[in-house]
Design a protein around this motif. Sequence first.
Motif, PDB file in Angstrom:
ATOM      1  N   MET A   1      64.457 -44.734  11.743  1.00  0.00           N
ATOM      2  CA  MET A   1      65.685 -43.990  11.602  1.00  0.00           C
ATOM      3  C   MET A   1      66.449 -44.034  12.938  1.00  0.00           C
ATOM      4  SD  MET A   1      66.077 -40.028  10.248  1.00  0.00           S
ATOM      5  CE  MET A   1      64.931 -40.363   8.899  1.00  0.00           C
ATOM      6  N   LYS A   2      67.772 -44.062  12.866  1.00  0.00           N
ATOM      7  CA  LYS A   2      68.602 -44.004  14.061  1.00  0.00           C
ATOM      8  C   LYS A   2      69.019 -42.548  14.288  1.00  0.00           C
ATOM      9  CE  LYS A   2      70.458 -48.682  13.621  1.00  0.00           C
ATOM     10  NZ  LYS A   2      71.695 -49.496  13.467  1.00  0.00           N
ATOM     11  N   VAL A   3      68.660 -42.015  15.455  1.00  0.00           N
ATOM     12  CA  VAL A   3      68.851 -40.587  15.725  1.00  0.00           C
ATOM     13  C   VAL A   3      69.610 -40.395  17.029  1.00  0.00           C
ATOM     14  CG1 VAL A   3      67.708 -38.375  16.060  1.00  0.00           C
ATOM     15  CG2 VAL A   3      66.667 -40.088  14.562  1.00  0.00           C
ATOM     16  N   ALA A   4      70.694 -39.627  16.975  1.00  0.00           N
ATOM     17  CA  ALA A   4      71.403 -39.223  18.183  1.00  0.00           C
ATOM     18  C   ALA A   4      70.790 -37.910  18.660  1.00  0.00           C
ATOM     19  CB  ALA A   4      72.885 -39.057  17.904  1.00  0.00           C
ATOM     20  N   LEU A   5      70.412 -37.858  19.929  1.00  0.00           N
ATOM     21  CA  LEU A   5      69.747 -36.680  20.495  1.00  0.00           C
ATOM     22  C   LEU A   5      70.607 -36.076  21.593  1.00  0.00           C
ATOM     23  CD1 LEU A   5      67.288 -34.799  20.842  1.00  0.00           C
ATOM     24  CD2 LEU A   5      66.293 -36.538  22.356  1.00  0.00           C
ATOM     25  N   ILE A   6      70.894 -34.789  21.452  1.00  0.00           N
ATOM     26  CA  ILE A   6      71.681 -34.058  22.440  1.00  0.00           C
ATOM     27  C   ILE A   6      70.748 -33.104  23.189  1.00  0.00           C
ATOM     28  CG2 ILE A   6      73.538 -32.368  22.723  1.00  0.00           C
ATOM     29  CD1 ILE A   6      74.774 -33.662  20.159  1.00  0.00           C
ATOM     30  N   GLY A   7      70.820 -33.147  24.509  1.00  0.00           N
ATOM     31  CA  GLY A   7      69.945 -32.300  25.327  1.00  0.00           C
ATOM     32  C   GLY A   7      68.654 -32.972  25.706  1.00  0.00           C
ATOM     33  N   ALA A   8      68.643 -34.292  25.767  1.00  0.00           N
ATOM     34  CA  ALA A   8      67.401 -35.049  25.963  1.00  0.00           C
ATOM     35  C   ALA A   8      66.770 -34.854  27.329  1.00  0.00           C
ATOM     36  CB  ALA A   8      67.659 -36.541  25.729  1.00  0.00           C
ATOM     37  N   ALA A  61      78.338 -41.921  16.177  1.00  0.00           N
ATOM     38  CA  ALA A  61      78.719 -42.775  15.042  1.00  0.00           C
ATOM     39  C   ALA A  61      77.674 -43.858  14.804  1.00  0.00           C
ATOM     40  CB  ALA A  61      80.084 -43.402  15.295  1.00  0.00           C
ATOM     41  N   GLY A  62      77.341 -44.076  13.529  1.00  0.00           N
ATOM     42  CA  GLY A  62      76.377 -45.098  13.169  1.00  0.00           C
ATOM     43  C   GLY A  62      74.941 -44.633  13.133  1.00  0.00           C
ATOM     44  N   ASN A  63      74.687 -43.388  13.511  1.00  0.00           N
ATOM     45  CA  ASN A  63      73.335 -42.845  13.445  1.00  0.00           C
ATOM     46  C   ASN A  63      73.073 -42.203  12.081  1.00  0.00           C
ATOM     47  OD1 ASN A  63      71.761 -42.859  16.217  1.00  0.00           O
ATOM     48  ND2 ASN A  63      73.928 -42.588  16.704  1.00  0.00           N
ATOM     49  N   ASP A  64      71.803 -42.062  11.753  1.00  0.00           N
ATOM     50  CA  ASP A  64      71.413 -41.437  10.491  1.00  0.00           C
ATOM     51  C   ASP A  64      71.355 -39.920  10.600  1.00  0.00           C
ATOM     52  OD1 ASP A  64      70.870 -43.961   9.109  1.00  0.00           O
ATOM     53  OD2 ASP A  64      69.166 -44.120  10.475  1.00  0.00           O
ATOM     54  N   LYS A 100      75.735 -37.063   8.230  1.00  0.00           N
ATOM     55  CA  LYS A 100      75.518 -35.889   7.383  1.00  0.00           C
ATOM     56  C   LYS A 100      74.389 -34.984   7.869  1.00  0.00           C
ATOM     57  CE  LYS A 100      78.670 -36.860   4.310  1.00  0.00           C
ATOM     58  NZ  LYS A 100      79.876 -36.017   4.225  1.00  0.00           N
ATOM     59  N   ARG A 101      73.333 -35.591   8.384  1.00  0.00           N
ATOM     60  CA  ARG A 101      72.137 -34.806   8.723  1.00  0.00           C
ATOM     61  C   ARG A 101      72.248 -34.272  10.137  1.00  0.00           C
ATOM     62  NH1 ARG A 101      68.785 -31.546   7.704  1.00  0.00           N
ATOM     63  NH2 ARG A 101      66.544 -31.836   7.561  1.00  0.00           N
ATOM     64  N   TYR A 102      72.131 -32.962  10.293  1.00  0.00           N
ATOM     65  CA  TYR A 102      72.274 -32.305  11.592  1.00  0.00           C
ATOM     66  C   TYR A 102      71.184 -31.258  11.745  1.00  0.00           C
ATOM     67  CZ  TYR A 102      74.335 -29.422  15.286  1.00  0.00           C
ATOM     68  OH  TYR A 102      74.548 -28.708  16.442  1.00  0.00           O
ATOM     69  N   LEU A 103      70.336 -31.440  12.762  1.00  0.00           N
ATOM     70  CA  LEU A 103      69.254 -30.509  13.042  1.00  0.00           C
ATOM     71  C   LEU A 103      69.452 -29.926  14.432  1.00  0.00           C
ATOM     72  CD1 LEU A 103      67.882 -33.335  11.639  1.00  0.00           C
ATOM     73  CD2 LEU A 103      66.064 -31.668  11.297  1.00  0.00           C
ATOM     74  N   ALA A 197      57.376 -30.277  14.822  1.00  0.00           N
ATOM     75  CA  ALA A 197      57.956 -29.589  13.667  1.00  0.00           C
ATOM     76  C   ALA A 197      59.358 -30.086  13.366  1.00  0.00           C
ATOM     77  CB  ALA A 197      57.971 -28.085  13.915  1.00  0.00           C
ATOM     78  N   MET A 198      60.149 -30.312  14.402  1.00  0.00           N
ATOM     79  CA  MET A 198      61.521 -30.768  14.190  1.00  0.00           C
ATOM     80  C   MET A 198      61.566 -32.188  13.634  1.00  0.00           C
ATOM     81  SD  MET A 198      64.667 -29.980  14.230  1.00  0.00           S
ATOM     82  CE  MET A 198      65.475 -28.907  15.398  1.00  0.00           C
ATOM     83  N   VAL A 199      60.742 -33.064  14.162  1.00  0.00           N
ATOM     84  CA  VAL A 199      60.750 -34.446  13.675  1.00  0.00           C
ATOM     85  C   VAL A 199      60.123 -34.522  12.273  1.00  0.00           C
ATOM     86  CG1 VAL A 199      60.095 -36.839  14.155  1.00  0.00           C
ATOM     87  CG2 VAL A 199      60.781 -35.332  16.034  1.00  0.00           C
ATOM     88  N   ASP A 200      59.140 -33.663  11.993  1.00  0.00           N
ATOM     89  CA  ASP A 200      58.634 -33.562  10.619  1.00  0.00           C
ATOM     90  C   ASP A 200      59.775 -33.196   9.668  1.00  0.00           C
ATOM     91  OD1 ASP A 200      56.046 -34.145  11.369  1.00  0.00           O
ATOM     92  OD2 ASP A 200      55.297 -32.090  11.181  1.00  0.00           O
ATOM     93  N   GLU A 201      60.594 -32.240  10.077  1.00  0.00           N
ATOM     94  CA  GLU A 201      61.723 -31.808   9.249  1.00  0.00           C
ATOM     95  C   GLU A 201      62.746 -32.924   9.087  1.00  0.00           C
ATOM     96  OE1 GLU A 201      64.005 -29.312   6.849  1.00  0.00           O
ATOM     97  OE2 GLU A 201      61.980 -28.936   7.625  1.00  0.00           O
ATOM     98  N   LEU A 202      62.958 -33.677  10.132  1.00  0.00           N
ATOM     99  CA  LEU A 202      63.868 -34.824  10.070  1.00  0.00           C
ATOM    100  C   LEU A 202      63.383 -35.842   9.047  1.00  0.00           C
ATOM    101  CD1 LEU A 202      66.197 -36.618  11.297  1.00  0.00           C
ATOM    102  CD2 LEU A 202      64.460 -37.456  12.915  1.00  0.00           C
TER     103      LEU A 202
END
Length: 216
Positions: A1-8, A61-64, A100-103, A197-202
């Motif tokens: 999956m392509k994931v944009a991460l904020i606060g890395a 843009a372009g991330n899942d 669409k998906r935002y965690l 837990a967060m990546v499980d939810e993703l």
Amino acid sequence: MKVALIGATGFVGRALLEELLARGHEVTALVRDPAKLAARERLRVVRADVQDAAQVQAAVAGNDAVVSAYNAGWGNPDIYRDFMRGARAIVAGTRAAGVKRYLVVGGAGSLYTADGVQLVDTPDFPPAFHDGARAARDALEDLKGESALDWTFLSPPVAFHAGGPVERTGHYRTGSDTPLMAADGPGTISPADLAVAMVDELEQPRHPRQRFTIAW
């Protein structure tokens, strides 16, 4: 999956980055200073100000999915204003990019006591964390009115803090709107297991358009 991460580069964000990469995801990290993250396989680092919705849109843009561990800084005297500005810009930019998906990793202050009072509104809530917790609570309220994103909000346990446990066990319990307790008091967890837990939810969504909480 392509994931944009904020606060890395933050306390929680670093654990999220490690977990995402360990599971084989391709990560785009949005940071103010790219020099803070070394080059790694499947990691793309993008300079972006997350308080600017247009910069967020271009970067995600372009991330899942977008995963946010944004925090305006506990020592910031304007933490409430800056947190809300950033949270709203991230949502707007994510929406505009068509992701669409935002965690989001939020706070424990919006959890409820047995009497139905949010922790941030109780007399014993630590004053030093009040404005940041209030901002995280209000950001959750914003999300509850969000119709374009498939969002999920994760509240850490009450005793979660820097300097706490660090081990990754891969295990955790889940709850909804009230704090999870341990035998000797409020529950806690490590940043590594919060990331699990967060990546499980993703990967396997169980809390669409909901808040959930976790603890060991």
